[in-house]
Motif scaffolding. Sequence first.
Motif, PDB file in Angstrom:
ATOM      1  N   ILE A 143       0.841  -1.198   0.000  1.00 34.66           N
ATOM      2  CA  ILE A 143       0.000   0.000   0.000  1.00 34.66           C
ATOM      3  C   ILE A 143       0.880   1.254   0.000  1.00 34.66           C
ATOM      4  CG2 ILE A 143      -1.569   1.350   1.475  1.00 34.66           C
ATOM      5  CD1 ILE A 143      -2.963  -1.316   2.187  1.00 34.66           C
ATOM      6  N   LYS A 144       1.956   1.202   0.775  1.00 34.29           N
ATOM      7  CA  LYS A 144       2.865   2.354   0.811  1.00 34.29           C
ATOM      8  C   LYS A 144       3.653   2.471  -0.491  1.00 34.29           C
ATOM      9  CE  LYS A 144       3.256   2.759   5.796  1.00 34.29           C
ATOM     10  NZ  LYS A 144       3.768   2.020   6.965  1.00 34.29           N
ATOM     11  N   GLU A 145       4.078   1.325  -1.022  1.00 31.58           N
ATOM     12  CA  GLU A 145       4.842   1.320  -2.274  1.00 31.58           C
ATOM     13  C   GLU A 145       4.056   1.924  -3.424  1.00 31.58           C
ATOM     14  OE1 GLU A 145       5.971  -2.576  -3.414  1.00 31.58           O
ATOM     15  OE2 GLU A 145       8.118  -2.126  -3.319  1.00 31.58           O
ATOM     16  N   THR A 146       2.728   1.794  -3.372  1.00 27.56           N
ATOM     17  CA  THR A 146       1.895   2.376  -4.419  1.00 27.56           C
ATOM     18  C   THR A 146       1.470   3.800  -4.059  1.00 27.56           C
ATOM     19  OG1 THR A 146       0.097   1.072  -3.414  1.00 27.56           O
ATOM     20  CG2 THR A 146       1.007   0.256  -5.480  1.00 27.56           C
ATOM     21  N   GLY A 147       2.186   4.416  -3.118  1.00 25.04           N
ATOM     22  CA  GLY A 147       2.038   5.853  -2.884  1.00 25.04           C
ATOM     23  C   GLY A 147       1.014   6.271  -1.849  1.00 25.04           C
ATOM     24  N   HIS A 148       0.472   5.327  -1.089  1.00 17.66           N
ATOM     25  CA  HIS A 148      -0.557   5.682  -0.112  1.00 17.66           C
ATOM     26  C   HIS A 148       0.029   5.987   1.256  1.00 17.66           C
ATOM     27  CE1 HIS A 148      -2.371   3.218  -3.283  1.00 17.66           C
ATOM     28  NE2 HIS A 148      -3.460   3.931  -3.095  1.00 17.66           N
ATOM     29  N   GLU A 149      -0.721   6.776   2.024  1.00 18.27           N
ATOM     30  CA  GLU A 149      -0.303   7.141   3.379  1.00 18.27           C
ATOM     31  C   GLU A 149      -1.362   6.669   4.376  1.00 18.27           C
ATOM     32  OE1 GLU A 149       1.916  11.318   3.186  1.00 18.27           O
ATOM     33  OE2 GLU A 149      -0.084  11.460   2.299  1.00 18.27           O
ATOM     34  N   ASN A 150      -0.910   6.253   5.545  1.00 20.16           N
ATOM     35  CA  ASN A 150      -1.849   5.813   6.578  1.00 20.16           C
ATOM     36  C   ASN A 150      -2.350   6.977   7.428  1.00 20.16           C
ATOM     37  OD1 ASN A 150      -1.844   3.078   5.945  1.00 20.16           O
ATOM     38  ND2 ASN A 150      -0.070   2.652   7.233  1.00 20.16           N
ATOM     39  N   VAL A 151      -3.624   6.929   7.769  1.00 27.69           N
ATOM     40  CA  VAL A 151      -4.234   7.928   8.649  1.00 27.69           C
ATOM     41  C   VAL A 151      -5.116   7.170   9.638  1.00 27.69           C
ATOM     42  CG1 VAL A 151      -4.292   9.677   6.832  1.00 27.69           C
ATOM     43  CG2 VAL A 151      -6.295   8.218   7.200  1.00 27.69           C
ATOM     44  N   TYR A 152      -5.712   7.905  10.578  1.00 21.66           N
ATOM     45  CA  TYR A 152      -6.678   7.269  11.476  1.00 21.66           C
ATOM     46  C   TYR A 152      -7.895   8.162  11.690  1.00 21.66           C
ATOM     47  CZ  TYR A 152      -8.849   4.596  15.104  1.00 21.66           C
ATOM     48  OH  TYR A 152      -9.764   3.850  15.804  1.00 21.66           O
ATOM     49  N   MET A 153      -9.063   7.601  11.418  1.00 19.20           N
ATOM     50  CA  MET A 153     -10.341   8.319  11.533  1.00 19.20           C
ATOM     51  C   MET A 153     -11.080   7.872  12.788  1.00 19.20           C
ATOM     52  SD  MET A 153     -11.128  10.227   8.845  1.00 19.20           S
ATOM     53  CE  MET A 153      -9.867  10.698   7.671  1.00 19.20           C
ATOM     54  N   PRO A 154     -12.026   8.690  13.264  1.00 21.77           N
ATOM     55  CA  PRO A 154     -12.778   8.316  14.468  1.00 21.77           C
ATOM     56  C   PRO A 154     -13.587   7.026  14.299  1.00 21.77           C
ATOM     57  CG  PRO A 154     -13.033  10.653  14.039  1.00 21.77           C
ATOM     58  CD  PRO A 154     -12.338  10.066  12.835  1.00 21.77           C
ATOM     59  N   LEU A 155     -13.805   6.357  15.436  1.00 20.33           N
ATOM     60  CA  LEU A 155     -14.606   5.132  15.497  1.00 20.33           C
ATOM     61  C   LEU A 155     -16.094   5.418  15.309  1.00 20.33           C
ATOM     62  CD1 LEU A 155     -14.923   2.081  16.417  1.00 20.33           C
ATOM     63  CD2 LEU A 155     -14.995   2.953  18.757  1.00 20.33           C
ATOM     64  N   PHE A 156     -16.519   6.589  15.800  1.00 15.56           N
ATOM     65  CA  PHE A 156     -17.951   6.909  15.776  1.00 15.56           C
ATOM     66  C   PHE A 156     -18.315   7.825  14.605  1.00 15.56           C
ATOM     67  CE2 PHE A 156     -17.505   6.534  20.620  1.00 15.56           C
ATOM     68  CZ  PHE A 156     -17.861   5.200  20.599  1.00 15.56           C
TER      69      PHE A 156
ATOM     70  N   VAL B 252     -17.827   8.061   4.823  1.00 10.85           N
ATOM     71  CA  VAL B 252     -18.372   9.400   5.100  1.00 10.85           C
ATOM     72  C   VAL B 252     -17.394  10.245   5.914  1.00 10.85           C
ATOM     73  CG1 VAL B 252     -20.754   8.621   4.873  1.00 10.85           C
ATOM     74  CG2 VAL B 252     -19.688   8.630   7.141  1.00 10.85           C
ATOM     75  N   LEU B 253     -16.610   9.620   6.789  1.00  8.49           N
ATOM     76  CA  LEU B 253     -15.620  10.375   7.558  1.00  8.49           C
ATOM     77  C   LEU B 253     -14.496  10.863   6.646  1.00  8.49           C
ATOM     78  CD1 LEU B 253     -15.436   8.052  10.681  1.00  8.49           C
ATOM     79  CD2 LEU B 253     -16.367  10.372  10.646  1.00  8.49           C
ATOM     80  N   PHE B 254     -14.051   9.992   5.753  1.00  8.74           N
ATOM     81  CA  PHE B 254     -13.021  10.416   4.804  1.00  8.74           C
ATOM     82  C   PHE B 254     -13.546  11.551   3.940  1.00  8.74           C
ATOM     83  CE2 PHE B 254     -10.834   6.557   6.007  1.00  8.74           C
ATOM     84  CZ  PHE B 254      -9.500   6.859   5.813  1.00  8.74           C
ATOM     85  N   CYS B 255     -14.806  11.443   3.511  1.00 13.63           N
ATOM     86  CA  CYS B 255     -15.379  12.490   2.650  1.00 13.63           C
ATOM     87  C   CYS B 255     -15.403  13.841   3.360  1.00 13.63           C
ATOM     88  CB  CYS B 255     -16.787  12.094   2.212  1.00 13.63           C
ATOM     89  SG  CYS B 255     -16.792  10.833   0.928  1.00 13.63           S
ATOM     90  N   GLU B 256     -15.823  13.819   4.614  1.00 19.48           N
ATOM     91  CA  GLU B 256     -15.883  15.068   5.375  1.00 19.48           C
ATOM     92  C   GLU B 256     -14.481  15.693   5.470  1.00 19.48           C
ATOM     93  OE1 GLU B 256     -16.638  14.661   9.523  1.00 19.48           O
ATOM     94  OE2 GLU B 256     -18.057  16.316   9.568  1.00 19.48           O
ATOM     95  N   HIS B 257     -13.475  14.848   5.716  1.00 16.77           N
ATOM     96  CA  HIS B 257     -12.093  15.320   5.819  1.00 16.77           C
ATOM     97  C   HIS B 257     -11.585  15.819   4.465  1.00 16.77           C
ATOM     98  CE1 HIS B 257      -8.008  15.691   7.145  1.00 16.77           C
ATOM     99  NE2 HIS B 257      -7.567  14.626   6.517  1.00 16.77           N
TER     100      HIS B 257
END
Lengths: 476, 476
Positions: A60-73, A116-121
Amino acid sequence: MAKEFVKDITAMDEDFAQWYTDVVTKADLIDYSSVRGSMIIRPYGYALWDNIKNELDHRIKETGHENVYMPLFIPESLLQREKDHVEGFAPEVAVVTHGGSEELTERLVVRPTSEVLFCEHYKNIIHSYRDLPKLYNQWANVVRWEKTTRPFLRTLEFLWQEGHTCHATDEDAHEETTRMLNVYADICENILAIPVVKGQKTEKEKFAGAKFTYTIESLMHDGKALQSGTSHHLGTGFAEAFGIQYTDQEGKLQHVHQTSWGFTTRIIGALIMVHGDDRGLVIPPKAAPTQVMIVPIAQHKEGVLDFAYDLKESLSKVARVGIDASDKKPGWKFNEYEMKGIPVRLEVGPKDIENKQVVLVRRDTLEKVVVPMDQLETKLVELLDDIQTNLYNKALTHREERTSVALNFDEFKTTLETKGGFIKSMWCGDVACEEKIKEETSATSRCMPFEQEQLSDTCVCCGGKAEKMVYWAKAY
Amino acid sequence: MAKEFVKDITAMDEDFAQWYTDVVTKADLIDYSSVRGSMIIRPYGYALWDNIKNELDHRIKETGHENVYMPLFIPESLLQREKDHVEGFAPEVAVVTHGGSEELTERLVVRPTSEVLFCEHYKNIIHSYRDLPKLYNQWANVVRWEKTTRPFLRTLEFLWQEGHTCHATDEDAHEETTRMLNVYADICENILAIPVVKGQKTEKEKFAGAKFTYTIESLMHDGKALQSGTSHHLGTGFAEAFGIQYTDQEGKLQHVHQTSWGFTTRIIGALIMVHGDDRGLVIPPKAAPTQVMIVPIAQHKEGVLDFAYDLKESLSKVARVGIDASDKKPGWKFNEYEMKGIPVRLEVGPKDIENKQVVLVRRDTLEKVVVPMDQLETKLVELLDDIQTNLYNKALTHREERTSVALNFDEFKTTLETKGGFIKSMWCGDVACEEKIKEETSATSRCMPFEQEQLSDTCVCCGGKAEKMVYWAKAY
């Protein structure tokens, strides 16, 4: 002994479901808890997941992606923003109504997925074409309120990664959807030794809110299919619902094109059901937390344990090696590591030391081979490679043997009943036929494979004009 | 530009709370979401956590622990099994009352910590002294219903690891409690460059259900303390409540002795508030996702970018190196990477290439140094080491300058008001004095340090006989 070792597990062909339950518990992968439908992932199960996770995270990283963390709720109103999405997920969410002893003014949904959380961000952080693409991934737990559950295969809570990306054009998003499906296929085929069929889901089976869904489908030992990873082209539906826009190079406002893709602990269920046998788990070397287990023979005799520990150290350069120097009997250890599916057992006793050799026993075929010490490293690496290849080929042969063609509905029903497995049939594209097939046979459309064949011109169900070949199967 | 770069952040000494908020958002560590009290951890913030996590996970495994995964939900009745524990946590839990559109027959608590789940599992899998010790750890998200929240420092949901172990004897559990506190102190001091005070919490401040709690406490730039990691000796309280027993070597049933210990995303708040300055974050090299950022100067000139990329490749052998070859102006880039606290900036332009040199600028002191190309690798490694040491020493000096002794309550109050920081005072051991101090000054007991000093014979509050020295401070 700490616990009684029970050698006998239910035979696969006698009761496959019971065999599965026996294996997940007796190989120490999971334990049950008092939380309905949730499982405890024990050290051996978690180490397996951790290995898969590391392989996937790397890609996932090799293909240029970055890790993040979104809320549980997720506030209920946010989940409702995209119409199809909420319809798909609302019936299966867990809802928090109280926090800190008080009733909440807005109910919070425990994430079933985080679109929906990713979209809001994304709405907050994307403004210009220079901000694109945004390639995010998250490793998280999610909850879906399942009625019937089974360890790994269907649990209330599971672990997964979910990728969420934004692109300037439809083509870019399409490319990404394909790229990540290929990453999943790579993990399945090259690490887990599970052959997959790549294809597209039908409209009925696609992700709630997606333009289309790509999937990889694999076939279990009992002839049922398992969806092993999905990658969704979301189009601009979410972007429109959430107002995610960017200014393009001409200064014009445009909606972003999105994708999402997920891979879960479910895959461990596939691993078990593709490679396992009547002695328990069989883990392909590349996925195995321990690839070689050293079992000293007559370890009380002078020099045996020292020799075994030296071996462990020297072999650790080429493989993941464990040693069991406990006071259990060797036969007991053999059973335990066969149950746990460790690819190679290495036996070494006083005679072997004298003859400058060891015994290697491969888990997949149970063949024994005596290897001279001076060839051990080379032979071991070769053996691990061979096991990996053999497991893949065996699974592929099994799938091919259990993939049939059906040209009409009678043939379809007979084949499904007598043989199970994948059935390749032509389909007219009408959801009514798809529903009829499901209702009458309980097989579902697994995918419209990328590699199409023109088996005939007529739909297997209604006999009408058909251009699409579909893989059908009963599925987990 | 994608977004306007705002150089100005609030000065630390003007409004520390606002400075903190400016830094966490402008250094792209977090974003807010519509979920109250929850934060989005952005790629840079997550990479920082991932680094800390990897360092800690490595040490947890090295000390013999295994990772597992427990369910997110806890049936309310299970949480209530240990009396002190439920009293401590019940007021701050989130409760799921509905699942799959139906009201649940038993409410489910979202885990605030997982002691009770581990206990239930341990009861299942521990039978004999041969099963001990059991050394488990879990990386997970937990939820505590906080009224007032601040990114990293206090959030509804946070990420952490929680270790849970079972031992045959009280001494073994005690040793484990100490061992893991030392692991936390090692991470803080040697990776994060944060000096800590090790000690024991008072009865009032210990973990709900523990026999005693060990803690590491650190001091922030503004003179407030932050609890940075805790390790609990649980005694046999949970084992008795859950019936976790083992048969000892004499065949007698015994309760296990337990520990638990946790380290959270909160530590990122400490990192920010210990090392940060008016230009933003300052990250110690060992914790930094990117240790060196290459900024090409006049990059449109021939050969500059090629040279910079070659540098990146060769330096990647000795450090984590990034490059910013975007079309932003160098000054803009300088600001950005200063805000993000990247330890070293490497500038290279046509003149430097001609002179076979580069410029290194360290983030902690902003000193510039010109380094000949043939010494670059060595000098860079030295510089990173020097920054790491300097940040630790600076933080230690700051803590020492802001640690005072108070022998009576007037002195205590005056020191706290004028100087803040840690106050070392003798305490009689009576919770009434502890509560009075908190009420009148809002300082709390941080710990009874392992390194005790006999400052006087009388309690700073009541004047009664006192044998214990305590660190007090206002705290996050």
